[in-house]
Design a protein around this motif. Structure first.
Motif, PDB file in Angstrom:
ATOM      1  N   ALA A  84      38.336  51.551  35.741  1.00  0.00           N
ATOM      2  CA  ALA A  84      37.526  52.898  35.600  1.00  0.00           C
ATOM      3  C   ALA A  84      36.762  53.078  36.801  1.00  0.00           C
ATOM      4  CB  ALA A  84      37.133  52.998  34.209  1.00  0.00           C
ATOM      5  N   SER A  85      35.728  52.006  36.998  1.00  0.00           N
ATOM      6  CA  SER A  85      34.727  52.394  37.784  1.00  0.00           C
ATOM      7  C   SER A  85      34.997  52.151  39.113  1.00  0.00           C
ATOM      8  CB  SER A  85      33.470  51.087  37.505  1.00  0.00           C
ATOM      9  OG  SER A  85      34.178  49.749  37.843  1.00  0.00           O
ATOM     10  N   GLY A  86      36.047  51.590  39.457  1.00  0.00           N
ATOM     11  CA  GLY A  86      36.713  51.454  41.041  1.00  0.00           C
ATOM     12  C   GLY A  86      36.239  50.077  41.597  1.00  0.00           C
ATOM     13  N   GLU A  87      35.788  49.221  40.636  1.00  0.00           N
ATOM     14  CA  GLU A  87      35.728  47.835  41.106  1.00  0.00           C
ATOM     15  C   GLU A  87      37.037  47.211  41.475  1.00  0.00           C
ATOM     16  OE1 GLU A  87      34.324  43.895  38.679  1.00  0.00           O
ATOM     17  OE2 GLU A  87      32.738  45.681  38.590  1.00  0.00           O
ATOM     18  N   ILE A  88      37.976  47.356  40.764  1.00  0.00           N
ATOM     19  CA  ILE A  88      39.451  46.880  41.218  1.00  0.00           C
ATOM     20  C   ILE A  88      40.234  48.161  41.151  1.00  0.00           C
ATOM     21  CG2 ILE A  88      39.079  44.586  40.227  1.00  0.00           C
ATOM     22  CD1 ILE A  88      40.516  45.538  37.784  1.00  0.00           C
ATOM     23  N   PRO A  89      41.466  48.124  42.012  1.00  0.00           N
ATOM     24  CA  PRO A  89      42.032  49.315  42.009  1.00  0.00           C
ATOM     25  C   PRO A  89      43.007  49.363  40.865  1.00  0.00           C
ATOM     26  CG  PRO A  89      42.885  47.622  43.437  1.00  0.00           C
ATOM     27  CD  PRO A  89      41.475  47.282  43.025  1.00  0.00           C
ATOM     28  N   ALA A  90      43.538  48.306  40.219  1.00  0.00           N
ATOM     29  CA  ALA A  90      44.519  48.271  39.139  1.00  0.00           C
ATOM     30  C   ALA A  90      44.086  46.996  38.048  1.00  0.00           C
ATOM     31  CB  ALA A  90      45.825  48.269  39.575  1.00  0.00           C
ATOM     32  N   GLY A  91      44.713  47.099  36.998  1.00  0.00           N
ATOM     33  CA  GLY A  91      44.719  45.866  36.185  1.00  0.00           C
ATOM     34  C   GLY A  91      45.703  46.004  35.019  1.00  0.00           C
ATOM     35  N   VAL A  92      45.577  44.913  34.091  1.00  0.00           N
ATOM     36  CA  VAL A  92      46.460  44.845  33.051  1.00  0.00           C
ATOM     37  C   VAL A  92      45.923  44.485  31.865  1.00  0.00           C
ATOM     38  CG1 VAL A  92      46.827  42.546  33.633  1.00  0.00           C
ATOM     39  CG2 VAL A  92      48.521  43.871  32.496  1.00  0.00           C
TER      40      VAL A  92
ATOM     41  N   TYR B 201      50.368  48.060  47.207  1.00  0.00           N
ATOM     42  CA  TYR B 201      50.295  46.504  47.507  1.00  0.00           C
ATOM     43  C   TYR B 201      50.975  45.975  48.478  1.00  0.00           C
ATOM     44  CZ  TYR B 201      47.040  46.232  43.523  1.00  0.00           C
ATOM     45  OH  TYR B 201      46.249  46.207  42.439  1.00  0.00           O
ATOM     46  N   ALA B 202      52.261  46.393  48.804  1.00  0.00           N
ATOM     47  CA  ALA B 202      53.030  45.760  49.909  1.00  0.00           C
ATOM     48  C   ALA B 202      52.780  46.060  51.386  1.00  0.00           C
ATOM     49  CB  ALA B 202      54.674  46.511  49.618  1.00  0.00           C
ATOM     50  N   ASN B 203      52.188  47.439  51.437  1.00  0.00           N
ATOM     51  CA  ASN B 203      51.463  47.745  52.746  1.00  0.00           C
ATOM     52  C   ASN B 203      50.268  47.432  52.855  1.00  0.00           C
ATOM     53  OD1 ASN B 203      50.040  49.702  51.486  1.00  0.00           O
ATOM     54  ND2 ASN B 203      51.345  51.510  51.840  1.00  0.00           N
ATOM     55  N   GLY B 204      49.595  46.722  52.030  1.00  0.00           N
ATOM     56  CA  GLY B 204      48.362  46.346  52.161  1.00  0.00           C
ATOM     57  C   GLY B 204      47.061  47.123  51.765  1.00  0.00           C
ATOM     58  N   GLU B 205      47.510  48.287  51.405  1.00  0.00           N
ATOM     59  CA  GLU B 205      46.331  49.276  51.278  1.00  0.00           C
ATOM     60  C   GLU B 205      45.520  48.674  49.929  1.00  0.00           C
ATOM     61  OE1 GLU B 205      45.968  53.969  49.288  1.00  0.00           O
ATOM     62  OE2 GLU B 205      47.813  53.069  50.150  1.00  0.00           O
ATOM     63  N   LEU B 206      46.153  48.228  48.855  1.00  0.00           N
ATOM     64  CA  LEU B 206      45.656  47.266  47.802  1.00  0.00           C
ATOM     65  C   LEU B 206      45.774  46.039  47.904  1.00  0.00           C
ATOM     66  CD1 LEU B 206      46.796  49.893  45.122  1.00  0.00           C
ATOM     67  CD2 LEU B 206      44.689  50.249  46.646  1.00  0.00           C
ATOM     68  N   SER B 207      44.775  45.111  47.356  1.00  0.00           N
ATOM     69  CA  SER B 207      45.041  43.860  47.313  1.00  0.00           C
ATOM     70  C   SER B 207      44.646  43.202  45.814  1.00  0.00           C
ATOM     71  CB  SER B 207      43.999  43.074  48.453  1.00  0.00           C
ATOM     72  OG  SER B 207      44.215  41.728  48.349  1.00  0.00           O
TER      73      SER B 207
ATOM     74  N   TRP C  91      43.616  37.659  42.435  1.00  0.00           N
ATOM     75  CA  TRP C  91      43.376  38.029  40.846  1.00  0.00           C
ATOM     76  C   TRP C  91      42.158  37.967  40.705  1.00  0.00           C
ATOM     77  CZ3 TRP C  91      46.843  39.622  37.434  1.00  0.00           C
ATOM     78  CH2 TRP C  91      46.526  39.647  36.326  1.00  0.00           C
ATOM     79  N   VAL C  92      41.435  39.114  40.171  1.00  0.00           N
ATOM     80  CA  VAL C  92      40.061  39.030  39.847  1.00  0.00           C
ATOM     81  C   VAL C  92      39.943  39.007  38.248  1.00  0.00           C
ATOM     82  CG1 VAL C  92      37.922  40.510  39.716  1.00  0.00           C
ATOM     83  CG2 VAL C  92      39.696  40.720  41.782  1.00  0.00           C
ATOM     84  N   VAL C  93      39.212  37.886  37.708  1.00  0.00           N
ATOM     85  CA  VAL C  93      38.965  37.551  36.522  1.00  0.00           C
ATOM     86  C   VAL C  93      38.342  38.248  35.662  1.00  0.00           C
ATOM     87  CG1 VAL C  93      38.868  35.603  34.848  1.00  0.00           C
ATOM     88  CG2 VAL C  93      40.063  35.341  37.089  1.00  0.00           C
ATOM     89  N   TYR C  94      38.446  38.894  34.369  1.00  0.00           N
ATOM     90  CA  TYR C  94      37.909  39.524  33.597  1.00  0.00           C
ATOM     91  C   TYR C  94      37.825  38.840  32.099  1.00  0.00           C
ATOM     92  CZ  TYR C  94      37.059  42.871  37.245  1.00  0.00           C
ATOM     93  OH  TYR C  94      36.699  43.401  38.358  1.00  0.00           O
TER      94      TYR C  94
ATOM     95  N   GLN D 141      58.361  37.262  42.566  1.00  0.00           N
ATOM     96  CA  GLN D 141      59.675  38.234  42.839  1.00  0.00           C
ATOM     97  C   GLN D 141      59.691  39.350  43.726  1.00  0.00           C
ATOM     98  OE1 GLN D 141      62.636  37.209  41.297  1.00  0.00           O
ATOM     99  NE2 GLN D 141      61.526  35.520  40.392  1.00  0.00           N
ATOM    100  N   GLY D 142      58.229  39.726  44.382  1.00  0.00           N
ATOM    101  CA  GLY D 142      58.366  40.538  45.203  1.00  0.00           C
ATOM    102  C   GLY D 142      58.259  42.025  44.792  1.00  0.00           C
ATOM    103  N   ASP D 143      57.936  42.124  43.493  1.00  0.00           N
ATOM    104  CA  ASP D 143      57.791  43.282  42.789  1.00  0.00           C
ATOM    105  C   ASP D 143      56.153  44.136  43.110  1.00  0.00           C
ATOM    106  OD1 ASP D 143      60.358  43.329  41.973  1.00  0.00           O
ATOM    107  OD2 ASP D 143      59.592  42.170  40.280  1.00  0.00           O
ATOM    108  N   ILE D 144      55.078  43.453  42.825  1.00  0.00           N
ATOM    109  CA  ILE D 144      53.936  43.697  43.055  1.00  0.00           C
ATOM    110  C   ILE D 144      53.226  42.554  43.656  1.00  0.00           C
ATOM    111  CG2 ILE D 144      51.823  44.785  42.044  1.00  0.00           C
ATOM    112  CD1 ILE D 144      53.209  45.589  39.516  1.00  0.00           C
ATOM    113  N   GLU D 145      53.186  42.910  45.078  1.00  0.00           N
ATOM    114  CA  GLU D 145      52.500  41.779  45.956  1.00  0.00           C
ATOM    115  C   GLU D 145      50.851  41.925  46.023  1.00  0.00           C
ATOM    116  OE1 GLU D 145      54.853  41.342  49.529  1.00  0.00           O
ATOM    117  OE2 GLU D 145      56.176  42.821  48.899  1.00  0.00           O
TER     118      GLU D 145
END
Length: 331
Positions: free
Chosen positions: A203-211, A155-161, A189-192, A181-185
């Protein structure tokens, strides 16, 4: 990919919107005279739909609570307004201890602060806290994320957003704090609508990561459709006991929003002795063999905190705007 072990889950849900659990007729508080409490059925409001976490906890724990009280406990699902509809129904109920609500903190506080009602729900009277559900971060497995540091670097280097989660929920507040805090930049925010859709999107690759909650993520993790990255608390996850915590990752402490706590509350003027009677029944239920076995088998963590600590937790949750920017949650 890092393989984080977890305990196997046994899943189940109630089939009816309203269900009664018969208590033991010989219970010490079952008398109908002399002002004894309880002497009639108790109503437990779940302010969410059937099959969710709060509903699952209620149907696992309330039968034993009813046995301890010696009366029936009727579970009623009253969803709406991000849990505020059901909570308000309990808030305005007769303050006699016969109606209480099982909600989550800090979620209820955030929901009310974002959309306040005429009733000051911060004045709810706490009965107890009886469960804890941490949030976890996960990623699409094709990315091959090698733990929290690797995720943060990408996320910091821009590979993921993009990053996925619920709008205005506790997990959203926690992730905003980590970004600030600069931990995960993360960038967008994609809303679900809840944990399930967020997990499916990753899981489908629509987003790279989530919570999402740890229990909700368990099935997809078993199937290998998501890779687990970190628990969003310093205490970690009982579902994924080997998952790195925020402390392990060197991230900010976001425990105030990195997990939800299952909470029972009643109307503000409910007599203290009736609150204590309910709390004692919950404590006995939590410590029972039946509930402990359910917790061990499912990974749904149980705990007990009494009325005073719970009331303070409610007040803290409904003043969480001291710690978070509500405008950021609305974006």
């Amino acid at each position: 990919m890092v393989d984080y072990n977890r305990r196997m889950l046994i899943r189940g849900m109630g089939a009816a919107t309203t269900i009664g659990f018969a208590g033991c007729i010989s219970g010490p508080s079952s008398g109908s005279g002399g002002g004894e409490f309880p002497s009639q059925d108790i109503r437990h409001i779940v302010p969410y739909g059937e099959g969710g976490g709060s509903d699952t906890y209620a149907r696992a724990i309330l039968p034993t609570v009813g046995e301890e009280l010696g009366v029936n406990v009727q579970i009623e699902n009253v969803p709406g307004a991000e849990s505020i509809a059901g909570i308000t129904e309990a808030f305005v109920a007769e303050p006699d201890g016969y109606t209480h609500v099982g909600h989550t903190l800090p979620t209820a506080g955030i929901s009310w602060l974002l959309n306040p009602t005429n009733e000051d729900l911060s004045k709810l009277k706490g009965v107890c806290q009886y469960g804890r559900t941490p949030y976890v971060i996960f990623a699409n497995p094709e990315l091959g994320i090698e733990g929290p540091e690797d995720l943060a670097n990408r996320y910091a280097n821009g590979e993921l957003s993009d990053f996925g989660g619920s709008l205005g929920a506790a997990n959203h507040a926690a992730m905003i704090e980590l970004r600030n805090q600069g931990d995960i930049e993360w960038g967008e925010w994609v809303v679900y609508d809840g944990s399930g859709p967020t997990i499916q999107a990753a899981a489908s690759g629509e987003i790279p990561a989530g919570v999402a909650t740890d229990s909700a993520a368990a099935g997809a993790a078993d199937e290998g459709t998501i890779d687990m990255v970190a628990a969003l608390t310093t205490q970690g996850s009982t579902v994924f006991p080997d998952l790195p915590t925020t402390s392990d990752a060197g991230w900010a402490d976001v425990d105030f929003a990195g997990e939800i706590t299952r909470t029972a509350s009643v109307a503000p003027e409910t007599p203290d002795e009736r609150v204590q009677t309910l709390a004692d029944a919950y404590e006995a239920a939590i410590n029972s063999d039946e509930v402990q076995q359910w917790s061990d088998e499912t990974g749904n963590e149980v705990l007990f905190r009494g009325p005073e600590e719970t009331t303070q937790a409610i007040q803290d949750a409904f003043s969480i705007d001291d710690r978070i920017d509500l405008d950021e949650l609305r974006e």
